[in-house]
Design a protein around this motif. Structure first.
Motif, short mmCIF file in Angstrom:
data_model
loop_
_atom_site.label_atom_id
_atom_site.label_comp_id
_atom_site.label_asym_id
_atom_site.label_seq_id
_atom_site.Cartn_x
_atom_site.Cartn_y
_atom_site.Cartn_z
N ILE A 28 5.47 -5.58 27.65
CA ILE A 28 5.32 -4.39 27.83
C ILE A 28 3.82 -4.91 29.03
CG2 ILE A 28 6.38 -1.94 28.40
CD1 ILE A 28 7.81 -2.83 26.18
N GLY A 29 4.36 -4.41 30.32
CA GLY A 29 2.86 -3.44 30.76
C GLY A 29 3.27 -2.59 31.20
N GLN A 30 1.74 -2.38 31.47
CA GLN A 30 1.89 -0.79 31.02
C GLN A 30 2.28 0.07 32.05
OE1 GLN A 30 -2.75 0.73 31.40
NE2 GLN A 30 -2.23 2.48 30.51
N ASP A 31 2.44 -0.36 32.83
CA ASP A 31 2.94 0.05 34.50
C ASP A 31 4.82 -0.34 34.65
OD1 ASP A 31 1.16 1.74 34.62
OD2 ASP A 31 -0.07 1.00 35.35
N GLU A 32 4.69 -1.16 33.76
CA GLU A 32 6.61 -2.24 34.48
C GLU A 32 7.64 -0.81 34.14
OE1 GLU A 32 8.37 -5.64 32.56
OE2 GLU A 32 6.79 -4.95 31.45
N GLU A 33 7.75 0.11 33.71
CA GLU A 33 8.89 0.70 33.15
C GLU A 33 8.91 1.39 34.43
OE1 GLU A 33 10.59 4.72 30.63
OE2 GLU A 33 8.67 4.09 30.61
N ARG A 34 8.03 2.10 35.01
CA ARG A 34 7.62 2.82 36.25
C ARG A 34 7.52 2.02 37.44
NH1 ARG A 34 4.26 3.25 39.65
NH2 ARG A 34 2.40 2.43 39.14
N GLU A 35 7.29 1.03 37.47
CA GLU A 35 7.41 -0.10 38.75
C GLU A 35 8.99 -0.75 38.60
OE1 GLU A 35 4.77 -3.42 37.61
OE2 GLU A 35 3.15 -1.53 39.01
N LEU A 36 9.49 -1.13 37.18
CA LEU A 36 11.42 -1.17 37.36
C LEU A 36 11.92 -0.18 38.08
CD1 LEU A 36 11.07 -3.66 34.69
CD2 LEU A 36 11.51 -4.38 36.44
N THR A 37 11.47 1.12 37.75
CA THR A 37 12.25 2.15 38.17
C THR A 37 12.62 2.57 39.44
OG1 THR A 37 11.81 3.03 36.01
CG2 THR A 37 13.26 4.48 37.50
#
Length: 560
Positions: free
Chosen positions: A203-212
């Motif tokens: 997981i990238g550090q900001d990946e969840e936010r970017e994918l959302t």
């Protein structure tokens, strides 16, 4: 040696000062005269318990002061150095005080010390043997101690003890490790799964936010595309507002050429124009990059679910997940190191056990060599003490484990026991099952005599060890004590005239009633006073002429 002693308000002694000789000192007196009081006072100096009941009636405290010379006693001198106590001219003054309040004090050279310290120090300079202490010979552990002392094995025995405890500590550490090994291994496997899960998911550090954010765009993608297209389409026609804004920009430029006062307004307009133009270009780029395919939407949803799953399991936040990941990495490294340490510990235990066995075998050899010599000297002394038919042996056996393997204990391999036969044809048996009280006293005296040459203790006190003997045995005992006094200061509290006749200094303890109070008095006997006391010990009275003549003859023959 004990040079002198001052006793104040102890039991029936009000105030008494005594000086002693280097050689053979005899203390005698009628039963109940207070011989035990004098021994008790000396015992106080040696660190025995100070009982309030021993304080003379009417006094608030009792005190005993003794002066000792330690000469070349290396152990005693070193003890004083270790405790920062100065010793002038090899003289040491010991003081003991007991009070009615229950509090007491102990001093060596005016330095306050604990009772334990007092016991340690005086144990290096004086040795007391009472009529009951021969019972210590029933304890086989004391046999080992006596043999080690005679053979100079004490230091080696201490090395064995230290090595034994080292082996035990290592084994305990190893067993503790093995006992928890299943738990450690289970945790290790859990940490490995955590590491693999986190690394596989990557997981990238900001990946969840970017994918959302991307999913939100994908869900309303067509609306976004149409709206952006309308905006960009308008900007590409001459009738659109951007074209009109461009025309206004040109006209404002002409105003600046006419009058410079319009320049600031022009600059503001121009800046806004370029900002709008850039926004429109970005909107075109967004539309070009939009992917509305079902495959992309499926990927984004799947990836978000994967991220949520791993964070739920190891998070719940990215930072906490990474903290747990780093902790797991550290634990697995330490676990691998511990496995290596286990092998090192096994090797260390093996080497420590080998060292213990080596020292213990050396100790056994040294003990057996010393035992042969001690047997010869004990038999020689016992024969001098009237036990002509005696046979004395030191028996060695080994501690055995349940598997039949020889075990090494904290004091080595050996189980040591003194065996004796007092009559021809009788088998060797333990001291407890064979020897009488009188015989045990002589065995103890023989041991004390032999050991006297192997240490620096200069003063030996024998408290009525002649109980149960008489006749030729008493004569032999007196000669033996006299001979021993050539190398040691010897005190003997006795009720036998034969032994008293050997004294170089004879002290009498007696009771006196004065003004309704009872006192214990101690005085040195010389000339006819000594003859009278030996006569009393012979016949029960000092007025019997034949006893007086016998006493005079004994003193003349034995005090030379």
């Amino acid at each position: 040696m004990l040079v002198d002693i001052s006793i104040k308000n102890y039991a029936l002694i009000e105030n008494q000062h005594l000086s002693f000789n280097e050689g053979f000192n005899i203390l005698s007196g009628e039963t109940g005269a207070g011989k035990s009081i004098l021994i008790g006072a000396i015992g106080l100096l040696l660190g025995e318990k100070g009982e309030q009941e021993k304080i003379r009636t009417g006094a608030e405290s009792a005190s005993v002061i003794g002066t000792f010379t330690i000469n070349s006693n290396k152990a005693a001198i070193q003890w004083l150095r270790d405790h920062d106590i100065e010793c002038e001219d090899n003289n040491v003054i010991i003081k003991r005080v007991i009070k009615n309040s229950g509090r007491g004090s102990s001093y060596i050279q005016s330095e306050p010390v604990t009772v334990k310290d007092l016991q340690e120090f005086t144990g290096l300079i004086i040795d007391v043997h009472s009529q009951h202490s021969h019972q210590s010979l029933f304890n086989k552990d004391n046999h080992r101690k006596l043999l080690d002392r005679f053979g100079g094995c004490d230091d080696l025995a201490k090395r064995v003890t230290a090595s034994y405890h080292n082996v035990n500590d290592l084994r305990t550490k190893y067993n503790d490790y093995l006992e928890n090994q299943d738990e450690y291994k289970k945790k290790y496997e859990e940490q490995i799964r955590l590491i693999k899960d986190v690394e596989i998911t990557d997981i990238g550090q900001d990946e969840e936010r970017e994918l959302t954010q991307e999913r939100s765009i994908l869900l309303r993608g067509e609306d976004i595309y149409r709206t952006v297209k309308n905006i960009t389409d308008i900007s590409t026609t001459k009738s659109d507002s951007l074209f009109g804004l461009s025309t206004v920009r040109q006209l404002m430029s002409k105003l600046v050429d006419i009058d410079q006062t319009f320049e600031s307004l022009y600059n503001r307009y121009e800046s806004s124009y370029y900002e709008i133009e850039d926004i429109l270009e970005n909107l075109k780029t967004i539309n070009i990059g939009l992917d509305f395919s079902p495959e992309r939407m499926e990927f984004v949803e799947s990836r978000i679910n994967s991220i949520h799953g791993i964070l739920k399991k190891y998070g719940p936040t990215y930072d906490l997940m990474m903290e747990n990941y780093n902790t797991a990495k550290q634990y697995t490294t330490e676990y691998k190191d511990s496995r290596h340490q286990q092998l090192e510990l096994e090797q260390e235990i093996s080497e420590a056990e080998e060292e213990l066995g080596k020292i213990a075998r050396l100790l056994s050899q040294k003990r057996k060599m010393a035992a042969t010599e001690l047997e010869l000297q004990i038999v020689s002394n016992l024969k001098q003490l009237g036990m002509e038919k005696v046979e004395f042996k030191i028996e060695f056996s080994n501690k055995m484990g349940t598997t039949g393997k020889t075990l090494c204990g904290p004091l080595g391999y050996d189980v040591i026991e003194f065996m004796i036969s007092t009559n021809i044809g009788e088998p060797l048996k333990s001291l407890k099952s064979v020897a009488s009280g009188g015989e045990l006293s002589r065995v103890m005296l023989a041991l004390k005599s032999v050991l006297a040459d192997s240490d620096d203790i200069s003063t030996l006190i024998f408290d009525e060890i002649d109980t149960g003997i008489g006749g030729s045995v008493a004569l032999a005992l007196g000669k033996h004590l006299k001979e021993l006094s050539k190398s040691k200061q010897v005190f003997s509290i006795t009720h036998l005239a034969t032994i008293a006749s050997f004294a170089q200094k004879h002290i009498k303890i007696e009771k006196e009633v004065k003004l309704g109070h009872t006192y214990t008095k101690v005085r040195e006997l010389v000339a006819e006073d000594r003859v009278e006391e030996v006569s009393r010990m012979l016949s029960g009275t000092s007025n019997d002429e034949s006893a007086i003549n016998h006493a005079r003859k004994l003193i003349l023959e034995n005090s030379q």
